[in-house]
Scaffold this motif. Structure first.
Motif, PDB file in Angstrom:
ATOM      1  N   ALA A 382       0.838  -1.194   0.000  1.00  0.00           N
ATOM      2  CA  ALA A 382       0.000   0.000   0.000  1.00  0.00           C
ATOM      3  C   ALA A 382       0.871   1.242   0.000  1.00  0.00           C
ATOM      4  O   ALA A 382       1.953   1.247   0.585  1.00  0.00           O
ATOM      5  CB  ALA A 382      -0.938   0.005   1.201  1.00  0.00           C
ATOM      6  N   VAL A 383       0.378   2.288  -0.668  1.00  0.00           N
ATOM      7  CA  VAL A 383       1.110   3.549  -0.774  1.00  0.00           C
ATOM      8  C   VAL A 383       0.137   4.694  -0.552  1.00  0.00           C
ATOM      9  O   VAL A 383      -0.999   4.651  -1.030  1.00  0.00           O
ATOM     10  CB  VAL A 383       1.776   3.699  -2.158  1.00  0.00           C
ATOM     11  N   MET A 739       0.683   3.283  -9.376  1.00  0.00           N
ATOM     12  CA  MET A 739      -0.768   3.432  -9.318  1.00  0.00           C
ATOM     13  C   MET A 739      -1.168   4.581  -8.389  1.00  0.00           C
ATOM     14  O   MET A 739      -2.083   5.358  -8.689  1.00  0.00           O
ATOM     15  CB  MET A 739      -1.413   2.126  -8.862  1.00  0.00           C
ATOM     16  N   ALA A 740      -0.490   4.717  -7.259  1.00  0.00           N
ATOM     17  CA  ALA A 740      -0.797   5.811  -6.335  1.00  0.00           C
ATOM     18  C   ALA A 740      -0.494   7.156  -6.980  1.00  0.00           C
ATOM     19  O   ALA A 740      -1.257   8.132  -6.831  1.00  0.00           O
ATOM     20  CB  ALA A 740      -0.002   5.634  -5.044  1.00  0.00           C
ATOM     21  N   ASN A 741       0.594   7.242  -7.730  1.00  0.00           N
ATOM     22  CA  ASN A 741       0.972   8.501  -8.371  1.00  0.00           C
ATOM     23  C   ASN A 741      -0.012   8.870  -9.478  1.00  0.00           C
ATOM     24  O   ASN A 741      -0.321  10.054  -9.680  1.00  0.00           O
ATOM     25  CB  ASN A 741       2.389   8.380  -8.918  1.00  0.00           C
ATOM     26  N   TYR A 742      -0.512   7.869 -10.183  1.00  0.00           N
ATOM     27  CA  TYR A 742      -1.512   8.100 -11.235  1.00  0.00           C
ATOM     28  C   TYR A 742      -2.802   8.652 -10.644  1.00  0.00           C
ATOM     29  O   TYR A 742      -3.392   9.615 -11.166  1.00  0.00           O
ATOM     30  CB  TYR A 742      -1.697   6.795 -12.012  1.00  0.00           C
ATOM     31  N   TYR A 753       3.688  14.752 -10.084  1.00  0.00           N
ATOM     32  CA  TYR A 753       4.884  15.133  -9.347  1.00  0.00           C
ATOM     33  C   TYR A 753       5.872  13.974  -9.265  1.00  0.00           C
ATOM     34  O   TYR A 753       5.486  12.792  -9.288  1.00  0.00           O
ATOM     35  CB  TYR A 753       4.524  15.563  -7.923  1.00  0.00           C
ATOM     36  N   LYS A 754       7.114  14.326  -9.123  1.00  0.00           N
ATOM     37  CA  LYS A 754       8.142  13.342  -8.790  1.00  0.00           C
ATOM     38  C   LYS A 754       7.900  12.898  -7.356  1.00  0.00           C
ATOM     39  O   LYS A 754       7.808  13.723  -6.449  1.00  0.00           O
ATOM     40  CB  LYS A 754       9.522  13.998  -8.911  1.00  0.00           C
ATOM     41  N   VAL A 755       7.735  11.596  -7.143  1.00  0.00           N
ATOM     42  CA  VAL A 755       7.475  11.121  -5.788  1.00  0.00           C
ATOM     43  C   VAL A 755       8.794  11.033  -5.023  1.00  0.00           C
ATOM     44  O   VAL A 755       9.851  10.768  -5.603  1.00  0.00           O
ATOM     45  CB  VAL A 755       6.744   9.761  -5.781  1.00  0.00           C
ATOM     46  N   GLN A 855      -6.635  15.546  -0.648  1.00  0.00           N
ATOM     47  CA  GLN A 855      -5.326  15.825  -0.058  1.00  0.00           C
ATOM     48  C   GLN A 855      -4.379  14.639  -0.206  1.00  0.00           C
ATOM     49  O   GLN A 855      -3.178  14.812  -0.311  1.00  0.00           O
ATOM     50  CB  GLN A 855      -5.480  16.133   1.439  1.00  0.00           C
ATOM     51  N   ILE A 856      -4.954  13.453  -0.183  1.00  0.00           N
ATOM     52  CA  ILE A 856      -4.168  12.226  -0.140  1.00  0.00           C
ATOM     53  C   ILE A 856      -4.677  11.255  -1.198  1.00  0.00           C
ATOM     54  O   ILE A 856      -5.888  11.150  -1.440  1.00  0.00           O
ATOM     55  CB  ILE A 856      -4.252  11.586   1.266  1.00  0.00           C
ATOM     56  N   ALA A 857      -3.752  10.572  -1.861  1.00  0.00           N
ATOM     57  CA  ALA A 857      -4.102   9.515  -2.817  1.00  0.00           C
ATOM     58  C   ALA A 857      -3.483   8.214  -2.340  1.00  0.00           C
ATOM     59  O   ALA A 857      -2.377   8.220  -1.778  1.00  0.00           O
ATOM     60  CB  ALA A 857      -3.603   9.853  -4.214  1.00  0.00           C
ATOM     61  N   ILE A 858      -4.187   7.104  -2.542  1.00  0.00           N
ATOM     62  CA  ILE A 858      -3.699   5.815  -2.048  1.00  0.00           C
ATOM     63  C   ILE A 858      -3.836   4.739  -3.108  1.00  0.00           C
ATOM     64  O   ILE A 858      -4.653   4.839  -4.034  1.00  0.00           O
ATOM     65  CB  ILE A 858      -4.452   5.370  -0.772  1.00  0.00           C
ATOM     66  N   SER A 859      -3.030   3.714  -2.980  1.00  0.00           N
ATOM     67  CA  SER A 859      -3.218   2.482  -3.759  1.00  0.00           C
ATOM     68  C   SER A 859      -2.928   1.305  -2.851  1.00  0.00           C
ATOM     69  O   SER A 859      -2.038   1.374  -1.993  1.00  0.00           O
ATOM     70  CB  SER A 859      -2.301   2.447  -4.989  1.00  0.00           C
ATOM     71  N   ILE A 860      -3.698   0.238  -3.043  1.00  0.00           N
ATOM     72  CA  ILE A 860      -3.595  -0.953  -2.194  1.00  0.00           C
ATOM     73  C   ILE A 860      -3.726  -2.176  -3.090  1.00  0.00           C
ATOM     74  O   ILE A 860      -4.595  -2.219  -3.972  1.00  0.00           O
ATOM     75  CB  ILE A 860      -4.725  -0.985  -1.138  1.00  0.00           C
TER      76      ILE A 860
END
Length: 904
Positions: A382-383, A739-742, A753-755, A855-860
């Motif tokens: 998860a991210v 996926m989280a960055n997308y 953004y560059k993570v 504010q926040i994006a996630i991927s799991i």
């Protein structure tokens, strides 16, 4: 009168000379008699030596200042070899071991040669790396000398030809661990030394002395460099040794900073771990000024990525010995390492890991959900990303590991070593009561290792790999979580708009004809017909036919690569012309790719090589035909086997290059293939005496033709490629980080953004060295209309808007803060294969919060987790932590079981 005056002058001169003489005599008497020994000692300079003072490693903190990696004072026991101490070594060690054992301390054990059974254990599971480490181990101990003397006329290795060096390596690799062990015992005089102690010799005891002797041997070119006997011993134990040092020549108790991770496994794949410099890396670190006998370095994670910042500059103390006098001089001051502050929120990280573990445990208890096997839900990632900066707030890879296991020089235990580097798949599978035929099928003997008869490989990636970062390295089909991307491409190109409709009948024509039935009609067994739907509802209910139809329209109007060109701007894959694409993260990562024709050719060629190599080695064709076994695997020594001027290695490479060209271009010359396979059979000694008929040869060539041209090349231009890609299947594969960055890019309006994990770096005095600023990688120019439509559909995934429950509604329906997201269920393989090997589909969830002002994006993702709705339960736990101080959460504090571990 004149005569008297003369007498007075002489007398005065005499008196002056007498006084001077008395003064000199007195001084000489004082120096020679009274202080004679002192000046004798002072004049006799016996030696001087330099001792390294190890610099404390920099701290690693979370965004709120919580310390995740620190330095604690440790007590280490060392031995320095000298003429005096070496004479009493075995007697000294006998006393040392007795004190260690009595006080429950462990001896340092980084020696890779183990007993019961005899074996090597290196910090790698890669057979090729292990082979290289074994060769280095042998050569550092001059095991090759006897072989050079007998088989190479006493030549030096540096004077050997390339082929001779290969022969030497092969001879060394033939030596068994037991043979090597016994040779070292003899070379080091261990048995003779122990026998003088009149103690009971046991294999374990003998090895303890061997470890020390080997350390002395490896340190023999570094004068005054102590070797470690035990590390991190208790203070009470250190005091006992201090009291007995007069009886233990060469032994010393040293204060040394030791790396400590206060929260154990928390964020282990982010932090990484440190270890002593391996023999393979000695030259690299010597060039950087490291003390390769004692320094530790970062091996993975932030510890490795920021090694140059975290590692301070060691100091140096010079001890001058003048007779019986010692004088210490600090010739170089210690400079502590720099402190690194991360963007990670330790509490959110804890909540994420806890939620993943809890959900996996629930799934394993269910065993099966709606026909999908979830019994092996043992891995997940998860991210969480700040959508306005690219800063990573949480990055979890489960199962994790305890980096404290690696930060001591006493080495891993046998159990830890097997767990991390050398898993015995057969033993593990038997413990799960798997039958032998299934074990042989799932964990076959790795035939790519020459002469291997015991090492098995995890063919279907069944067991967790603890040191593997599933968040940044795992390339996984995204399933339906890719559908927002397909929607964006369709809306931005104009092939659909917000009012475009499609009649979802729970199936699609994979030939791309648009027919609503027929032989190419693919029925989605788990879906139900949705009828006439638009893009917003299609996202909410995750309609496969709707998005396949978008993919077909894109292909018809713009060609096969248009979907990829849009996905690339969101960080899902990259133009194949770009070398080493990256999200920007400081850690090692893989970078997945979306379907495009160029990459598809490369992928298909690699897959063809893999399957052809494997099946030819078994003598089985793709159409069920049988023929004599053919070995195309690269083997050690292939370059030494030559026939008619051509090396066996060259023949194998040429065959495989032909196969790649056949897949990519559809070309196939039977004449060339016949000639190459004939050369292979004649050259490779393993086929000597075996009768290959023309019929056998034709069967092999025909099978390669079928695999490479008909299956490989023939599939490159079929419509199903983009149809599968449009719903996140086929060759689409991405990391959870991608996926989280997308999703973050969608949520913030189209800026990718560059993570990054690092926020600031400061020196030990708190002075700012560097501050990471948000860096824009891409402006996608996403239109407001497209973003609003896509986010409306994603918002409905977590709600019951439009009269239909979204696919994540159950998990997030009563969460006090509105969210948006998308579930996904990505196929691992066919249902029959999954049931056979105990694997299941990947459960995905991606999302953002709050819905109206993200504010926040996630991927799991949960491996073998079944449906994406189960992964959405993890999202809830992450949101509970992130919004724990939000006023909207206050009235629900008695409703939600928010278990946030306060670490500050």
């Amino acid at each position: 009168m004149k005569k008297k005056k003369k007498f007075n002058k002489i007398n005065s001169l005499f008196i002056i000379m007498l006084v001077i003489f008395l003064i000199i005599s007195s001084k000489l008497y004082y120096m020679q008699i009274i202080k004679g020994q002192y000046y004798k000692d002072l004049a006799t300079v016996s030696s001087h030596k330099s001792i390294t003072i190890e610099a404390p490693r920099g701290l690693i903190k979370d965004k709120n200042g919580i310390v995740l990696a620190t330095e604690v004072l440790g007590y280490n026991l060392t031995y320095t070899d000298s003429t005096k101490s070496s004479k009493q070594l075995f007697a000294t060690l006998q006393k040392v071991f007795k004190i260690l054992d009595k006080n429950g301390e462990s001896q340092t054990d980084n020696f890779p040669l183990k007993i019961k059974p005899y074996r090597f254990e290196f910090s790698s599971s890669d057979p090729n790396v292990v082979q290289g480490l074994k060769l280095r181990f042998l050569k550092e101990r001059w095991i090759q000398d006897s072989i050079l003397k007998v088989k190479f006329k006493n030549k030096k290795e540096a004077d050997l030809t390339k082929d001779e060096k290969t022969k030497l390596n092969n001879e060394l690799l033939k030596l068994t661990p037991e043979q090597i062990y016994n040779k070292l015992l003899n070379d080091y005089g261990v048995i003779k030394g122990i026998s003088s102690l009149s103690i009971k010799e046991t294999p374990e005891l003998i090895r303890r002395y061997l470890i020390v002797k080997d350390g002395i041997k490896m340190n023999s070119f570094s004068a005054y460099k102590p070797i470690s006997i035990a590390t991190n011993i208790k203070e009470d134990t250190s005091l006992i040794f201090e009291q007995n040092l007069s009886e233990l020549p060469g032994i010393k108790v040293e204060n040394q900073p030791t790396r400590k991770y206060p929260y154990g496994q928390l964020a282990s794949t982010v932090l990484g771990y440190i270890s002593k410099i391996s023999s393979a890396d000695k030259e690299k670190y010597l060039a950087k000024g490291y003390d390769t006998s004692s320094d530790y370095v970062g091996i993975s994670g932030i510890e490795a990525a920021l090694e140059s910042s975290l590692k301070g500059d060691n100091g140096e103390k010079v001890i001058q010995k003048q007779g019986k006098l010692n004088k210490e001089v600090i010739s170089k001051k210690v400079t502590p390492g720099r402190n690194v502050q991360l963007t990670i929120d330790a509490n959110l990280q804890y909540a994420t890991e806890n939620a993943l573990n809890s959900q996996m445990k629930i799934l394993r208890g269910l065993n099966e959900v709606q026909g999908l096997n979830v019994s092996n839900a043992t891995r997940a990632a998860a991210v969480a990303i700040d959508i306005h900066t690219g800063g990573i707030l949480a990055l979890a890879s489960m199962p994790g590991y305890n980096p404290n296991d690696f930060s001591t020089s006493q080495g891993l235990t046998d159990i830890q070593s097997k767990k991390y580097f050398n898993p015995d798949y057969e033993v593990m599978a038997k413990a799960q009561n798997k039958p032998q035929d299934i074990i042989d099928y799932m964990f076959p003997i790795d035939k790519s290792i020459k002469g291997n008869t015991t090492v098995r490989k995890d063919l279907y990636d069944y067991y967790p790999k603890y040191l593997y970062n599933y968040a940044t390295m795992s390339l996984i089909p995204p399933g339906s979580t890719f559908k927002p991307m397909t929607a964006i491409a369709g809306l931005e190109t104009g092939v659909i708009d917000g009012e475009s409709t499609y009649d979802d009948q729970a199936g699609y024509d994979m030939a791309g004809t648009g027919a609503l039935s027929g032989k190419n009609w693919n029925i989605f067994a788990t879906d139900k017909a949705q009828g006439i739907i638009k893009v917003v509802k299609a996202l909410a209910v995750s309609s496969n036919p709707f998005f396949m139809n978008v993919g077909q329209k894109l292909r018809e109007k713009f060609g096969d690569d248009v979907l990829a060109k849009y996905a690339w701007t969101f960080g899902l894959g990259a133009d194949p012309k770009i070398s080493n694409p990256s999200t920007g993260i400081e850690l090692n990562e893989n970078f997945g790719q979306v379907y495009n024709k160029t990459s598809m050719k490369t992928l298909s060629a690699s897959q063809a090589i893999y399957t052809i190599e494997q099946d030819l080695s078994l003598g089985v064709g793709g159409t069920g035909s049988n023929f004599p076994q053919i070995d195309l695997y690269d083997r050690d020594g292939d370059n030494l086997i030559v026939y008619d001027g051509k090396k066996l290695s060259e023949i194998k490479v040429q065959i495989k290059n032909y196969i790649k060209d056949s897949v990519k271009n559809g070309t196939f010359s039977k004449t060339n293939y016949n000639g190459l396979f004939k050369q292979l059979i004649v050259t490779d000694p393993k086929y000597k005496g075996k009768n290959f008929t023309d019929s056998n040869l034709q069967a092999i060539v025909s099978d390669v033709n079928y695999r490479a041209v008909q299956e490989g090349h023939g599939s490159l231009s079929l419509p199903h490629n983009i149809l599968n890609a449009s719903i996140g299947q086929g060759m689409d594969s991405f990391t959870p980080l991608q996926m989280a960055n997308y999703i973050a890019t969608i949520a913030n309006g189209g800026t990718r953004y560059k993570v990054h994990l690092v926020d600031t770096i400061k020196d030990s005095n708190g002075n700012l060295v560097s501050k990471i600023k948000p860096t824009v990688l891409t402006k996608t120019n996403l239109s407001t209309t497209t973003r609003d439509l896509v986010m409306e559909g994603m918002n409905n995934v977590t709600s019951a808007e439009g009269g239909t429950d979204g696919t994540a509604y159950e998990a997030l329906k009563d969460f006090p803060i509105s969210t948006g997201g998308k579930t996904g269920t990505a196929q691992f393989s066919s249902l029959d294969l999954m049931n056979k090997v105990g694997r299941g589909d990947y459960a995905w969830y991606v999302g953002y919060a709050p819905a109206k002002d993200p504010q926040i994006a996630i991927s799991i993702v949960i491996f073998d987790g079944g449906y994406g709705s189960y992964a959405a339960n993890v999202a809830r736990g992450m949101y509970e932590s992130y919004f724990r101080n939000d006023p909207r959460m206050a009235k629900y504090k008695d409703t939600f079981d928010i278990k946030i571990k306060r670490m500050d």
